[in-house]
Design a protein around this motif. Structure first.
Motif, PDB file in Angstrom:
ATOM      1  N   ARG A  86       0.863  -1.182   0.000  1.00  0.00           N
ATOM      2  CA  ARG A  86       0.000   0.000   0.000  1.00  0.00           C
ATOM      3  C   ARG A  86       0.896   1.228   0.000  1.00  0.00           C
ATOM      4  NH1 ARG A  86      -2.540  -3.409   4.044  1.00  0.00           N
ATOM      5  NH2 ARG A  86      -4.483  -4.218   3.202  1.00  0.00           N
ATOM      6  N   ILE A  87       0.322   2.375  -0.218  1.00  0.00           N
ATOM      7  CA  ILE A  87       1.106   3.606  -0.191  1.00  0.00           C
ATOM      8  C   ILE A  87       1.789   3.723   1.169  1.00  0.00           C
ATOM      9  CG2 ILE A  87       0.995   6.129  -0.247  1.00  0.00           C
ATOM     10  CD1 ILE A  87      -1.336   5.826  -2.211  1.00  0.00           C
ATOM     11  N   GLY A  88       3.095   3.765   1.165  1.00  0.00           N
ATOM     12  CA  GLY A  88       3.852   3.956   2.387  1.00  0.00           C
ATOM     13  C   GLY A  88       4.125   2.697   3.201  1.00  0.00           C
ATOM     14  N   ALA A  89       3.618   1.531   2.765  1.00  0.00           N
ATOM     15  CA  ALA A  89       3.844   0.326   3.561  1.00  0.00           C
ATOM     16  C   ALA A  89       3.720  -0.927   2.699  1.00  0.00           C
ATOM     17  CB  ALA A  89       2.858   0.253   4.709  1.00  0.00           C
ATOM     18  N   ALA A  90       4.474  -1.933   3.074  1.00  0.00           N
ATOM     19  CA  ALA A  90       4.380  -3.258   2.470  1.00  0.00           C
ATOM     20  C   ALA A  90       4.604  -4.259   3.594  1.00  0.00           C
ATOM     21  CB  ALA A  90       5.417  -3.428   1.375  1.00  0.00           C
TER      22      ALA A  90
END
Length: 111
Positions: A86-90
């Motif tokens: 996701r935007i900003g995180a994995a």
């Protein structure tokens, strides 16, 4: 496919394979366990290991193995382990049909 076992989704298997290749360890396996704690009562614990314990349950997807200890297995029956970006995180994510509720961060749950 045994639906009582946790399932390792293709995106999660691909991520483990990528990590294993980067570390030069093609036999690296994903370990999923459940520990007491977290804000909802139980929490997921992920790790990477080379060895399989004698009592581990193994699940394989696309040549990648996930290990689950017998104590954690009842909490994980029927769950799906995926890798989501996701935007900003994995992160690895567990979709658990046994969880009655979870915390906002998704790392702990209650039964």
């Amino acid at each position: 496919m045994d639906t009582s076992l946790p399932q390792l989704m293709p995106a999660a298997a691909a991520r483990v394979a990528t990590i294993a290749a980067r570390q030069g360890n093609p036999g690296l396996k994903l370990r999923l366990a459940v520990d007491g704690g977290g804000c909802a009562g139980f929490q997921y614990r992920f790790g990477l290991e080379s060895d399989i314990a004698a009592d581990d349950v193994t699940v394989e997807t696309d040549g990648v193995t996930m290990l689950v200890d017998p104590e954690s297995l009842p909490f994980l029956a029927g769950c799906e382990v995926d890798f989501v970006e996701r935007i900003g995180a994995a992160a690895f994510e567990v979709r658990n049909p046994n969880a009655a509720s979870g915390c906002g961060c998704g790392s702990s749950f209650s039964i």
